[in-house]
Design a protein around this motif. Structure first.
Motif, PDB file in Angstrom:
ATOM      1  N   HIS A   1       1.162   4.589  -2.518  1.00 51.56           N
ATOM      2  CA  HIS A   1       1.140   6.027  -2.188  1.00 51.56           C
ATOM      3  C   HIS A   1       2.357   6.746  -2.799  1.00 51.56           C
ATOM      4  CE1 HIS A   1      -2.350   6.748   0.246  1.00 51.56           C
ATOM      5  NE2 HIS A   1      -2.061   5.811   1.137  1.00 51.56           N
TER       6      HIS A   1
ATOM      7  N   SER B   1      -0.098   9.549   6.128  1.00 53.15           N
ATOM      8  CA  SER B   1      -1.441   8.969   6.065  1.00 53.15           C
ATOM      9  C   SER B   1      -1.958   8.726   7.470  1.00 53.15           C
ATOM     10  CB  SER B   1      -1.378   7.661   5.269  1.00 53.15           C
ATOM     11  OG  SER B   1      -0.647   6.717   6.015  1.00 53.15           O
TER      12      SER B   1
ATOM     13  N   ASP C   1      -6.672   7.034  -0.058  1.00 53.15           N
ATOM     14  CA  ASP C   1      -6.575   5.675  -0.582  1.00 53.15           C
ATOM     15  C   ASP C   1      -7.338   5.502  -1.890  1.00 53.15           C
ATOM     16  OD1 ASP C   1      -5.008   5.102   1.519  1.00 53.15           O
ATOM     17  OD2 ASP C   1      -6.478   3.909   2.616  1.00 53.15           O
TER      18      ASP C   1
ATOM     19  N   HIS D   1       0.837  -1.206   0.000  1.00 58.59           N
ATOM     20  CA  HIS D   1       0.000   0.000   0.000  1.00 58.59           C
ATOM     21  C   HIS D   1       0.878   1.264   0.000  1.00 58.59           C
ATOM     22  CE1 HIS D   1      -3.610   2.309   1.039  1.00 58.59           C
ATOM     23  NE2 HIS D   1      -2.868   2.977   1.889  1.00 58.59           N
TER      24      HIS D   1
HETATM   25 ZN    ZN Z   1      -3.275   4.955   2.510  1.00 58.43          ZN
END
Ligand code: ZN
Ligand code: KG4
Length: 345
Positions: free
Chosen positions: A117, A144, A310, A113
């Motif tokens: 980003h 985040s 996200d 993940h």
């Molecule tokens: Zn995230």
């Protein structure tokens, strides 16, 4: 013909699906937001997140293909977030990706993940495109709900962690204060909006330094100072001074982030930086980063709002770049709640 990749992101509370070409051009990107389901509980309830992913994911994938007029045979690979995140939420995305991979004979890859980003500023669509001359190496600041990390980025997969928060993430500091002042969940974006009419100097909040490392950050002192002030003022005064409180608190976070990025640029001598992750959607942060980059004559990249929080487009693109160099996952790939050894964190 450019290769097309399907991205699936279910690591937290947004069910996201995207179709992205190998050069980062986004054909389709959509998320089913679960804020309404979680807000009565004041935070994300993992079991509710998993249940909603399992309801929303396949219909979203259907929409992606139908609205984009794409057949399964047009898709070269499936990228799915398999780390880090809520374990039950990750399982829904991963099992779906594996099943589709088996069914349509399309290879798949588990993606970090965080790498998603870090690549989000390089997505492109009709309204956004990074300049062609933005090349490695550069500094990356990922901010985040779970991370506040500074990287020295020298290539795809070459992310060297310079420093990170020692305690809370910047997003957590936003969300906790929002909860304390009665804004509910998720709070970052609400503080962002309310603070636009507030005075940044109205209240004084600490800007913490971590003595052990010049790159490390800490937001727990600010969070505690926020909670103490709310208690001292009482809810009536808090509500009366809401905009000033939000603006002053937000300014402390913005100051700390800009200062760390500035330190990293000065000490590496790099001339290019990216800032990414949910908190990079913050209006004041974007404004201050802009001023800073112009003053220091740096090349600075931040994704448009749709790719800050996200989304599956960043996952599809990270997967595309890696699958294009021959990386694929086996069917027994596991989901991981944390980053894994040797991975970026
Ligand atoms: Zn995230
Ligand atoms: O990247 P993200 O969508 O999910 C994670 O990977 O955690 O980041 C979510 C975080 C939350 O803490 C949310 O409050 C914060 O980003 N956030 C913001 C804004 N939009 C989202 N914080 C400040 N200002 C915003 N506009």
């Amino acid at each position: 013909m450019k290769k097309l990749y399907l991205g699936i992101e279910t690591s937290c509370d947004d069910t996201s699906v995207a179709l992205v070409f190998e050069d980062g051009e986004v054909l389709f990107s959509r998320a089913a937001n679960q804020d309404l389901e979680h807000s009565p509980y004041g935070g994300i309830v993992p079991e509710i997140a998993s249940r909603n992913h399992s309801m929303n994911l396949l219909p979203l994938i259907d929409q992606a293909l139908q609205e984009s007029n794409i057949q399964w045979s047009n898709i070269s690979g499936i990228a799915v977030t398999n780390r880090p995140g809520l374990i039950g939420a990750l399982i829904v995305g991963l099992v779906t990706a594996k099943s589709l991979s088996q069914c349509y004979k399309i290879p798949f890859l588990g993606v970090s993940h965080l790498e998603g980003h870090l690549l989000a500023p390089f997505l492109k669509d009709t309204g956004y495109k990074a300049p062609e001359n933005f090349t490695y190496p550069y500094i990356g600041l990922a901010i985040s709900g779970g991370h506040t990390s500074l990287y020295d980025i020298r290539g795809l997969g070459e992310y060297y962690l310079l420093g990170e928060t020692k305690d809370d993430a910047a997003g957590e500091a936003f969300d906790k204060f929002a909860k304390n002042i009665g804004l509910g969940f998720p709070g970052g974006v609400k503080i962002d909006q309310i603070s636009r009419s507030g005075n940044i100097h109205a209240f004084s909040f600490p800007r913490s330094q971590v003595s052990s490392s010049p790159y490390a950050m800490s937001f727990s002192g600010l969070k505690s100072a926020g909670a103490r002030l709310v208690q001292e003022l009482g809810q009536e005064l808090v509500q009366k001074n809401l905009a000033d409180l939000c603006a002053s608190y937000q300014e402390a976070i913005v100051d700390m982030l800009v200062e760390k990025l500035d330190y990293a640029m000065t000490h590496t001598g790099y001339k290019r930086a990216i800032v990414t992750g949910g908190v990079s959607a913050n209006f004041r942060l974007r404004e201050q980063l802009d001023v800073w980059a112009k003053k220091k004559q740096l090349q600075f990249l931040i994704p448009p709002l749709r790719y800050c929080t996200d989304n599956a487009a960043m996952i599809a693109y990270a997967g595309a770049l890696r699958m294009n160099r021959g990386e694929f996952s086996p069917l027994n790939l596991a989901p991981y709640p944390q980053s894994i050894a040797g991975d970026l964190r």
